[in-house]
Design an enzyme around this catalytic site. Structure first.
Site, PDB file in Angstrom:
ATOM      1  N   CYS A  66       6.008   9.029   4.658  1.00  0.00           N
ATOM      2  CA  CYS A  66       6.755   7.909   4.057  1.00  0.00           C
ATOM      3  C   CYS A  66       5.879   6.660   4.187  1.00  0.00           C
ATOM      4  O   CYS A  66       5.515   6.266   5.302  1.00  0.00           O
ATOM      5  CB  CYS A  66       8.097   7.695   4.750  1.00  0.00           C
ATOM      6  SG  CYS A  66       8.893   6.140   4.269  1.00  0.00           S
ATOM      7  N   ASP A 102       4.694  -7.514  -0.803  1.00  0.00           N
ATOM      8  CA  ASP A 102       4.549  -6.392  -1.729  1.00  0.00           C
ATOM      9  C   ASP A 102       3.104  -6.313  -2.221  1.00  0.00           C
ATOM     10  O   ASP A 102       2.471  -7.328  -2.498  1.00  0.00           O
ATOM     11  CB  ASP A 102       5.508  -6.556  -2.918  1.00  0.00           C
ATOM     12  CG  ASP A 102       5.709  -5.265  -3.669  1.00  0.00           C
ATOM     13  OD1 ASP A 102       6.816  -4.692  -3.583  1.00  0.00           O
ATOM     14  OD2 ASP A 102       4.761  -4.798  -4.346  1.00  0.00           O
ATOM     15  N   HIS A 107      14.050   5.058   9.458  1.00  0.00           N
ATOM     16  CA  HIS A 107      13.932   5.634   8.113  1.00  0.00           C
ATOM     17  C   HIS A 107      15.320   5.979   7.577  1.00  0.00           C
ATOM     18  O   HIS A 107      16.013   6.836   8.117  1.00  0.00           O
ATOM     19  CB  HIS A 107      13.052   6.885   8.106  1.00  0.00           C
ATOM     20  CG  HIS A 107      12.927   7.460   6.717  1.00  0.00           C
ATOM     21  ND1 HIS A 107      11.950   7.066   5.833  1.00  0.00           N
ATOM     22  CD2 HIS A 107      13.710   8.355   6.049  1.00  0.00           C
ATOM     23  CE1 HIS A 107      12.129   7.697   4.682  1.00  0.00           C
ATOM     24  NE2 HIS A 107      13.182   8.488   4.787  1.00  0.00           N
ATOM     25  N   ASN A 155      16.796  -1.347  -5.283  1.00  0.00           N
ATOM     26  CA  ASN A 155      16.825  -0.275  -6.276  1.00  0.00           C
ATOM     27  C   ASN A 155      17.206   1.010  -5.553  1.00  0.00           C
ATOM     28  O   ASN A 155      16.536   1.405  -4.597  1.00  0.00           O
ATOM     29  CB  ASN A 155      15.451  -0.121  -6.928  1.00  0.00           C
ATOM     30  CG  ASN A 155      15.029  -1.354  -7.704  1.00  0.00           C
ATOM     31  OD1 ASN A 155      15.850  -1.962  -8.376  1.00  0.00           O
ATOM     32  ND2 ASN A 155      13.762  -1.726  -7.600  1.00  0.00           N
ATOM     33  N   GLY A 172      14.960   2.836 -10.683  1.00  0.00           N
ATOM     34  CA  GLY A 172      13.538   2.576 -10.552  1.00  0.00           C
ATOM     35  C   GLY A 172      13.012   2.625  -9.135  1.00  0.00           C
ATOM     36  O   GLY A 172      11.911   2.139  -8.869  1.00  0.00           O
ATOM     37  N   THR A 225      10.983   3.717  -6.236  1.00  0.00           N
ATOM     38  CA  THR A 225       9.757   4.518  -6.157  1.00  0.00           C
ATOM     39  C   THR A 225       9.396   4.893  -4.730  1.00  0.00           C
ATOM     40  O   THR A 225       8.694   5.876  -4.509  1.00  0.00           O
ATOM     41  CB  THR A 225       8.569   3.764  -6.783  1.00  0.00           C
ATOM     42  OG1 THR A 225       8.382   2.520  -6.107  1.00  0.00           O
ATOM     43  CG2 THR A 225       8.801   3.527  -8.268  1.00  0.00           C
ATOM     44  N   HIS A 263      12.406   4.814   1.079  1.00  0.00           N
ATOM     45  CA  HIS A 263      12.748   4.228   2.383  1.00  0.00           C
ATOM     46  C   HIS A 263      13.485   2.944   2.017  1.00  0.00           C
ATOM     47  O   HIS A 263      12.905   2.081   1.335  1.00  0.00           O
ATOM     48  CB  HIS A 263      11.480   3.964   3.198  1.00  0.00           C
ATOM     49  CG  HIS A 263      11.706   3.371   4.560  1.00  0.00           C
ATOM     50  ND1 HIS A 263      11.131   3.901   5.713  1.00  0.00           N
ATOM     51  CD2 HIS A 263      12.415   2.284   4.962  1.00  0.00           C
ATOM     52  CE1 HIS A 263      11.493   3.159   6.763  1.00  0.00           C
ATOM     53  NE2 HIS A 263      12.268   2.168   6.326  1.00  0.00           N
ATOM     54  N   HIS A 270      14.887  -0.434   1.098  1.00  0.00           N
ATOM     55  CA  HIS A 270      14.213  -1.732   1.134  1.00  0.00           C
ATOM     56  C   HIS A 270      14.865  -2.691   0.164  1.00  0.00           C
ATOM     57  O   HIS A 270      15.463  -2.292  -0.833  1.00  0.00           O
ATOM     58  CB  HIS A 270      12.721  -1.594   0.811  1.00  0.00           C
ATOM     59  CG  HIS A 270      12.430  -0.952  -0.512  1.00  0.00           C
ATOM     60  ND1 HIS A 270      12.423   0.417  -0.669  1.00  0.00           N
ATOM     61  CD2 HIS A 270      12.156  -1.476  -1.719  1.00  0.00           C
ATOM     62  CE1 HIS A 270      12.142   0.699  -1.941  1.00  0.00           C
ATOM     63  NE2 HIS A 270      11.990  -0.426  -2.607  1.00  0.00           N
ATOM     64  N   HIS A 315      13.835  -6.234  -2.026  1.00  0.00           N
ATOM     65  CA  HIS A 315      12.798  -7.125  -2.511  1.00  0.00           C
ATOM     66  C   HIS A 315      13.330  -8.555  -2.399  1.00  0.00           C
ATOM     67  O   HIS A 315      14.416  -8.847  -2.917  1.00  0.00           O
ATOM     68  CB  HIS A 315      12.472  -6.848  -3.973  1.00  0.00           C
ATOM     69  CG  HIS A 315      11.986  -5.454  -4.258  1.00  0.00           C
ATOM     70  ND1 HIS A 315      10.653  -5.146  -4.405  1.00  0.00           N
ATOM     71  CD2 HIS A 315      12.665  -4.294  -4.433  1.00  0.00           C
ATOM     72  CE1 HIS A 315      10.544  -3.847  -4.665  1.00  0.00           C
ATOM     73  NE2 HIS A 315      11.743  -3.307  -4.686  1.00  0.00           N
TER      74      HIS A 315
HETATM   75  P1  5GP Z   1      10.844   0.184  -5.473  1.00  0.00           P
HETATM   76  O1  5GP Z   1      10.191   0.398  -6.812  1.00  0.00           O
HETATM   77  O2  5GP Z   1      11.000   1.484  -4.729  1.00  0.00           O
HETATM   78  O3  5GP Z   1      12.099  -0.624  -5.518  1.00  0.00           O
HETATM   79  O4  5GP Z   1       9.853  -0.719  -4.662  1.00  0.00           O
HETATM   80  C1  5GP Z   1       8.731  -0.229  -3.969  1.00  0.00           C
HETATM   81  C2  5GP Z   1       7.777  -1.378  -3.812  1.00  0.00           C
HETATM   82  O5  5GP Z   1       6.822  -1.030  -2.828  1.00  0.00           O
HETATM   83  C3  5GP Z   1       6.991  -1.720  -5.085  1.00  0.00           C
HETATM   84  O6  5GP Z   1       7.255  -3.069  -5.454  1.00  0.00           O
HETATM   85  C4  5GP Z   1       5.538  -1.500  -4.679  1.00  0.00           C
HETATM   86  O7  5GP Z   1       4.656  -2.459  -5.236  1.00  0.00           O
HETATM   87  C5  5GP Z   1       5.591  -1.576  -3.160  1.00  0.00           C
HETATM   88  N1  5GP Z   1       4.578  -0.786  -2.484  1.00  0.00           N
HETATM   89  C6  5GP Z   1       4.279   0.516  -2.738  1.00  0.00           C
HETATM   90  N2  5GP Z   1       3.294   0.936  -1.917  1.00  0.00           N
HETATM   91  C7  5GP Z   1       2.989  -0.124  -1.123  1.00  0.00           C
HETATM   92  C8  5GP Z   1       2.040  -0.306  -0.059  1.00  0.00           C
HETATM   93  O8  5GP Z   1       1.285   0.593   0.330  1.00  0.00           O
HETATM   94  N3  5GP Z   1       2.005  -1.530   0.518  1.00  0.00           N
HETATM   95  C9  5GP Z   1       2.818  -2.551   0.118  1.00  0.00           C
HETATM   96  N4  5GP Z   1       2.681  -3.713   0.753  1.00  0.00           N
HETATM   97  N5  5GP Z   1       3.726  -2.410  -0.868  1.00  0.00           N
HETATM   98  C10 5GP Z   1       3.807  -1.207  -1.481  1.00  0.00           C
HETATM   99 ZN    ZN Z   2      10.352   5.822   5.948  1.00  0.00          ZN
END
Ligand code: 5GP
Ligand code: ZN
Length: 114
Positions: A4, A30, A46, A87, A93, A95, A98, A100, A102
């Site tokens: 993860c 991010d 987690h 999300n 969306g 991705t 875990h 989170h 924003h």
């Molecule tokens: P989601 O799309 O799941 O809502 O947001 C995941 C976020 O994690 C994305 O905005 C992406 O840019 C960020 N992200 C993915 N991998 C990494 C990483 O290795 N480091 C950091 N700092 N952000 C990450």
């Molecule tokens: Zn995790």
């Protein structure tokens, strides 16, 4: 949890720019910011997403919101405003699976979904 990305960031196995930390929560910039301020706030535990919340772990949502408030003040965006976005699941969306939030700020934001 193994493999993860956000657990690995929490364990310092992947570098990140940490902007806030306490015993329950970690927040970092991010990697692909969509605004001048784009911070990802995670529980250290987690939890895949909102679907995985339980009565036992849901108190961390309060911790995340308290962290968001402190981060917004620290980064100087509390008064002008910010969005906290979660999300949950593929259609939304998500991705990284875990939980989170924003924290996005530093620009006048455009169209709102809601
Ligand atoms: P989601 O799309 O799941 O809502 O947001 C995941 C976020 O994690 C994305 O905005 C992406 O840019 C960020 N992200 C993915 N991998 C990494 C990483 O290795 N480091 C950091 N700092 N952000 C990450
Ligand atoms: Zn995790």
């Amino acid at each position: 949890m193994a493999d993860c990305i956000f657990c690995m960031i929490n364990e310092r196995k992947i570098p990140s720019t940490i902007v806030y930390e306490d015993d329950k929560v970690l927040a970092f910039n991010d990697i692909n910011p969509v605004a001048p301020v784009h911070v990802v706030i995670i529980p250290k535990e987690h939890i895949a997403n909102v679907n995985e919340l339980t009565q036992e772990n849901a108190a961390v949502l309060g911790d995340i919101h308290m962290a968001a408030k402190k981060i917004a003040a620290k980064l100087g965006v509390a008064d002008k405003g910010y969005r906290l976005i979660n999300n949950c699941g593929a259609d939304a969306g998500q991705t990284v699976f875990h939980l989170h939030y924003h924290l996005i700020a530093g620009i006048k934001m455009g169209a709102k979904i809601v």
